[in-house]
Structure formats: C-alpha cells, structure tokens
Design an enzyme around this catalytic site. Structure first.
Site, PDB file in Angstrom:
ATOM      1  CG  ASP A 262      -2.184   0.971   1.100  1.00  0.00           C
ATOM      2  OD1 ASP A 262      -3.372   0.572   1.510  1.00  0.00           O
ATOM      3  OD2 ASP A 262      -2.119   1.790   0.166  1.00  0.00           O
TER       4      ASP A 262
HETATM    5  C1  GLC Z   1      -4.527   4.004  -0.267  1.00  0.00           C
HETATM    6  C2  GLC Z   1      -5.369   2.837   0.387  1.00  0.00           C
HETATM    7  C3  GLC Z   1      -5.167   1.797  -0.810  1.00  0.00           C
HETATM    8  C4  GLC Z   1      -5.266   2.202  -2.277  1.00  0.00           C
HETATM    9  C5  GLC Z   1      -3.999   3.021  -2.314  1.00  0.00           C
HETATM   10  C6  GLC Z   1      -3.891   3.699  -3.540  1.00  0.00           C
HETATM   11  O1  GLC Z   1      -3.746   4.680   0.947  1.00  0.00           O
HETATM   12  O2  GLC Z   1      -5.122   2.193   1.494  1.00  0.00           O
HETATM   13  O3  GLC Z   1      -6.569   0.962  -0.471  1.00  0.00           O
HETATM   14  O4  GLC Z   1      -5.513   1.458  -3.102  1.00  0.00           O
HETATM   15  O5  GLC Z   1      -3.457   3.988  -1.210  1.00  0.00           O
HETATM   16  O6  GLC Z   1      -4.586   4.922  -3.772  1.00  0.00           O
END
Ligand code: GLC
Length: 728
Positions: A262
């Site tokens: 993430d």
């Molecule tokens: C965010 C989320 C994740 C998402 C990623 C990209 O912080 O936790 O679910 O896919 O960043 O946007």
C-alpha cells in the site's frame, strides 16, 4: 518444418531476467505515483532507464499512451508498465459504494458493474485496479466500512470472486480487462476502535476463521494481485509479515501473483517501530514477500546496498521481479501495451440504475407509507442536504466519477411527478454537518403544505472512506433536529438515508413513517430512489452489515459467539427497570447492556419489501451425511403479499459443539428469488461437508463430525429449524 511453439510465460520471464541488469530488475519493483496529467523529465528519464515498473494515478489516455511508448520504445528492454488506479465501484459511471453493492446480494450484478468499470478505465490506459477491497467490515465507526462488502466472510468472498471475474474478464489479456487486486491482506477491518490504520491484535484463529476466507476465495478466483494492509497484525505489520505473505498466501494457498504494498507502507514499517530506517524496512518487506513498493522508493534506494551486504540475494530479487513480469505477460502488455481508444460494452447508466435499485434497503414502512400513491399526492416536500447533490451521492473512492452524469433524487422526482404533483424543495440545513437552523422554517413550511415529506439525510461522501472515521454514529449536524421540526408539522415523513456506513438511527426512527437506506447509490441515485419510492420497483436490498443502536454496542454482528452466559428474555433488563438499592448478585447474569439490551437496531440480512414472504417446511436430506458427502437443505418460500417482488433467501448453519467454539450461526448460502403475488417456490441449497469446515483446536481448516443446525429465512434471525449429522 514444425512451427516453433511460442515461449511459455515462465520461459519469457527467464529470458528477460537473463537480459536484465540489476538496476533494471530493481526498477521493476517500483510502483511510482504519476505526475498527474503530464510526464515530467524525471519520470521520462526514469522510464527510459528502466527504473519504473508501474505508474499509479495517471488516467489521461494521452499521457498513459506516452508513458507506455517511452517504456516499450525508448527503454533498453522495452518492458511495458503497469498502470494502476483505484477503480473501486465504477470509473466514470459510478455504481453504489461496495457496501451498497453488497446490499444487493447479487454476484452477477457485482460482476457486471466491475466489468463496465474495467471497460471505462481500460479505455484510459489503466490496466490494474486496486480492488476489490474485501476486508471484513464489522465496525461502522471505521470510515472504510463503506468500501467493504460487509461483515460476513461468505457474502464477501462470493462478491469478491464476482468482482474479480468482472475486472479480469475471461482473460487478463483482453484489452478491456484490468488486473484485480484483493486488498488489504489481512484483518484491516478489525482496526481497533474503528480508527483507521490502528492496530489489529488478531489471533491466528480469528484471522483464519473470519478474515482469510474472502482472500482465499479471491486466490481461487484467480486474482492477479494482493495488497497487504497498513495494519500492525498482532505485532508484525502485514507489509513485512512472512506468516501472511509467505506461509499462508504462497505456501498454503499457492498464490503465484503479485504482492504490491500500500501507499508508503514499506517505509512506514519504521513508523510502526518494526524497523529503523528505510534500508531495514526495504529488507524486511522484501524478505517477507512484498514484491512491489507503492509510492516510496526504499527498494530502489537500498537494494544495491542490501545485495552487496548479502542481506538479500539476487535470487530473491529475481523471484520478486518474476511476479511483476508474470502479471505484465498475463496482461498481454508485451503484445498490446497501448489501450483501446473507445469504450466498448453495453448501456452503463441502465446498469448503474439497476444496481442502485437493488442496493436500497427498506428498514421501516409503517402503515404502508411506501410506495407513494401518485394519485393521492398533490404536493410533495423534498427536504434535506442530500436531495440534490450530484457529487455527494457518488460516495467515497470516486477519483474518476463524473458528477455531471449524476441524476439526483430531486431532479428525478420532478421529472417523474412534475406534471401531476407539486414538488417543493427545501434544503433545511446547508450540509449534513451544518449546525445552523436558518433553513428550518422553509423546510417546515414545505412540509406543512405537503401530503408527504421526503427527507434526504445522512452523510456527505467525505464523512466515510479512508481515514474518515467517526466515534459516534448518529446523523451528523442538525439533521435530527430538522427531522423533529418537520415531524411537528404532522405531515408523514419518509427518510431516505445516504451514508457510507450504518448510522445509529435509534433516536429518529420513530419520527419517520418509512426509512429507505440508500448508502451512496452512485450516478443513478435519483431514478433508482424514485422508482422505489413510487413503487415501480419493490425494494429488495438486504443489510450486509448489522446496524447497532449506538456506537457503544460495537462490535455487534450476526456470527457472534454464544459465550457461557448468552442473553435471554428473562435476564436482559433495562437500566430503568432495576429496583432502587438492588443488591448485587452473581445469579442469572448474562451478556447484554443495561442501556442497549442485547439486540442490534437492525440485524444482518434484514430488509423489508412491498410484500411479505413466508417460509415453511425447512427440511434436510439426508439427515446423516458422511464426511466428503453433500446434504441438501430445502424450504418453501411464499409471497403472501399483493405485489411481485424479489426476496434474498438466506441459509444459516450452526455447529453447536466443536473442538473450538463456533458462532451461534453463520451464513452458508443465499439466493435471490422473484415471486409473483401468492406464488410459492421450493428453494434448495446443497452443502458439501467441506462447506462446514471450521478452524479447529489445532488451527486446521477441517470439518468435524457431529450435529449441525440449519435454517432458511429472510435474515439472520431465521430459526435454525432443522438438523443433520455429519458422520465420521
Ligand atoms: C490508499 C489505500 C489503498 C489504495 C492506495 C492507492 O492509501 O489504502 O486501498 O489502493 O492507497 O490509492
């Protein structure tokens, strides 16, 4: 001369690895944030140098085309890019939030919505979505419950597999397909206190029994990638957790796809306190099984040093790079890196409207207030801050949603009723959070002049979603006061609630004659809500999550344990009923709240219709089934009301005695059935004994012989009216 067979994907990976420099290998492990509609010199140079494996958050089709051209034509090996985006419940056409899609209990519909989203996103050059989000959502305080498919592992797993089929299509190599990403592995929904990013001190048993099943179902459905959660899972953050990413995901489940972190989760390992600095964080995440690093670049900064020091091996790097290349090859990016120009596929707004209709849950309907009788309503008051908000009705995670396409409830009601009914609109409060009451007078006046008052209340979209958690669950702002003011007019009230979470409606419920829960229904909120309010469609949504009376009841969900002292009607007493100076006693004590009892406001699976369904003759055959066999559970369901409608028939099972205690009931099957007025139908569910598996005392996923109780009904209160034996 026989034609040379095409190289297999694994052969092509080996050939690429053999040609790649170490820098190029490490470059594949970086998922870099895009430049937001442009291509900076730095990005241009990084792509040419083979130092980027993927881009996220770039959806300008001309820019994604240029990025792929740079990668495939101007880098040394021409390796195409992954282009990732959160396409969660639609792209330009927005469907209900996932919690609303879950309320449809309709896998085929969810699959269709994901497919349309994939077609729209793929036309912009996106080839990877960070969805479905399949965390188990049991805490309405958590803002991301909006993104979940609710509280139940079976419902979530079924809808996860459907969504993955929709995104990934028949083949990943189809230009309209997106690689899906099951997230966030694992246990994110159990963030303590419903506060986002908080710790999840989960036991292995709870992980295996509750949080793993949707991910296992996703792996079995062929999900292309997995994203570990931000969470500190019992002391080891998921991003660097070998138990999750190696033992369970790779060794137990045989997952051979890509694991991508993430956002900044790799370097945040040092914020958690697991590592000291980015270099150590890079090592721990890489060794644990996180292949690609999103946003931060600790891998590209430190892998050279880690390799030189022997802290990670090139063989390990090759394994990580192989997972990236395998996804790119499966997507066919080496053969068609550029996206299709135009969006294909069928009517998208019709699907968005159908999805919104099926997501609506009727929670209350006193005196059959709904459906509204057009003939008898001369004046309609439409009140509230969410009756005419094109953006707010879309909900969270709609980076690419187009509010211009939204049709709001006020617009639709006016279009539909305009010729025969006076539709008066009064906002009442500026926003759902506003405390000002200046607008009340208009609202009261509109209600006084009307035959029915429709109040569109709830939460703006930003009040749920990532990092937007609430400690209390009541309607925010002055909305409850607005409802009170309108109630004092005596005009019948229909509440239409738009929200990203279950709200505690306890204090307002009795003021409304009817309550329709709409979640955030997306682009076609207006036509869908209008169709149901006017009876053109009967409500068929069922709650995918339990509604608590208040935040104080959390956690409250249907698949709870019995405890040694379950509440009973005889032992649950209200705080007001305790005699003064009552002596303390340890006799007859059971598990409940003096000020909230033991029951939620609305149970999992609940939803009213414009008709009524009755169940009878629940029966099982055979009554004894050997391990490895199947048992069929049947019931007769009848539409005993006056209108044709859909019911969600639900099957619940209980394993009353096991080597580890089990919930008092668990959903084990569901099906939507459409019945004409008066029609009866036999419904049947066939269970394999594997479907009765539990996490046993020794953490094995297994089915234990013994008695099982079973019930079929319209929500999680279905009596467990039959039983069968699983024999050894
Ligand atoms: C965010 C989320 C994740 C998402 C990623 C990209 O912080 O936790 O679910 O896919 O960043 O946007």
């Amino acid at each position: 001369m026989a034609a040379t067979p095409p190289l297999s994907i694994e052969d092509r990976i080996r050939a690429l690895l053999g040609a790649m420099t170490l820098d190029e290998k490490v470059g594949q492990l970086w998922l870099r944030q895009g430049d937001g509609g442009t291509v900076s010199d730095a990005l241009r140079s990084a792509i040419r140098g083979g130092r980027v494996g993927g881009i996220l958050n770039e959806v300008d089709p001309e820019v994604t085309r240029e990025l792929q051209r740079l990668a495939t034509e101007e880098s040394r090996l021409g390796i195409p890019l992954l282009v990732g985006r959160d396409v969660v419940h639609g792209f330009e056409t927005v469907f209900p939030i996932p919690l609303g899609l879950a309320a449809t209990w309709n896998p085929d519909l969810v699959e269709s919505c994901s497919r349309v989203a994939a077609e729209e996103a793929a036309a912009c050059g996106v080839n990877w979505t960070f969805a479905p989000m399949i965390d188990i959502g049991r805490d309405p305080r958590w803002g991301r419950i909006a993104e979940t498919f609710g509280e139940d592992p079976v419902l979530t797993g079924t809808l996860a597999a459907a969504s993955i089929r929709g995104f990934q299509g028949e083949t990943l190599a189809d230009p309209d397909s997106l690689a899906a990403c099951a997230k966030h592995f694992a246990g994110y929904g159990a963030s303590e206190g419903g506060r986002d990013y908080n710790s999840t001190p989960l036991t292995e048993r709870e992980l295996r029994a509750v949080h793993f099943p949707p991910f296992r179902a996703s792996v079995e459905a062929g999900v292309a990638s997995i994203m570990p959660s931000f969470s500190d899972v019992d002391g080891i953050p998921a991003t660097a957790n070998p138990f999750l990413l190696r033992q369970v995901l790779r060794e137990e489940w045989g997952f051979d796809g890509l694991v991508a972190s993430d956002w900044n989760a790799v370097i945040e390992l040092s914020v958690h306190g697991l590592t000291e600095g980015d270099r150590e964080a890079a090592r721990e995440a890489a060794l644990a099984g996180t292949d690609m690093e999103m946003a931060s670049h600790a891998y590209t900064d430190h892998f050279q040093s880690l390799l030189e020091a022997g802290e990670i091996s090139e063989a390990h790097v090759d394994e990580m790079v192989s997972n990236v290349l395998r996804l790119k090859l499966r997507l066919g990016l080496f053969d068609h890196p550029q996206h299709r120009e135009q969006i294909r596929g069928g009517p998208r707004l019709d699907l968005a409207q159908e999805a919104a209709v099926q997501s609506l849950v009727l929670l209350r309907n006193e005196h059959d207030t709904l459906p509204l009788n057009r003939e008898r309503i001369r004046t309609l008051a439409v009140i509230g801050p969410l009756a005419d908000e094109p953006y707010e009705q879309l909900g969270t995670w709609v980076f690419d949603g187009d509010p211009e396409k939204s049709q709001t409830p006020l617009q639709s009601l006016r279009q539909t009723l305009g010729d025969t009914t006076v539709v008066r609109y009064a906002r009442g409060v500026e926003t759902t959070r506003s405390l000002g009451r200046d607008g009340f007078a208009d609202a009261v006046e509109a209600a006084q002049a009307a035959d029915v008052a429709l109040l569109f209340v709830g939460e703006e979209s930003i009040l749920s979603g990532e990092a937007h958690c609430r400690a209390e669950l009541e309607l925010p702002g002055a909305q409850a006061a607005l409802i009170d003011a309108v109630e004092r007019t005596g005009t019948p009230i229909v509440l239409v609630v738009l929200a990203g979470r279950p709200l505690a409606l306890t204090d307002v419920l009795s003021r409304a004659d009817a309550v329709l829960y709409a979640w955030h229904p997306g682009t076609m909120a207006g036509p869908a809500i209008t169709d149901v309010l006017l009876g053109d469609q009967a409500p068929s949504g069922r709650l995918p999550v339990t509604f608590p009376k208040s935040a104080g009841q959390i956690p409250v969900y249907h698949a709870h344990k019995n405890t040694g002292r379950p509440p009973t009607p005889e032992t649950v007493i209200s705080i007001g009923d305790i005699p003064v100076a009552a002596p303390q006693t340890s006799v007859g004590n059971t598990s409940f709240y003096l000020d909230a009892g033991a029951e939620p406001l609305f149970p999992f699976g609940f939803g009213l219709s414009y008709t009524r369904f009755e169940y009878r003759d629940v029966r099982v055959s055979p009554e004894a089934v050997p391990l490895g066999g199947t048992v069929t559970v049947r019931a007769t369901v009848q539409n005993v009301g006056a209108v044709e409608a859909e019911e969600v028939v639900q099957l619940y099972v209980r394993d009353p005695v096991a080597s580890a205690t089990q919930p008092v009931r668990q959903l084990r099957g569901f099906q939507r059935v459409r019945l004409a007025s008066g029609e009866s139908r036999e419904v049947a569910f066939t269970l394999h004994t594997d479907d009765l598996a539990i996490v046993d005392r020794d953490m094995r996923w297994t089915t234990e012989p013994g008695t099982f109780f079973v019930g079929i009904g319209g929500d999680s209160r279905a009596p467990l009216a039959a039983r069968f034996e699983v024999t050894g």
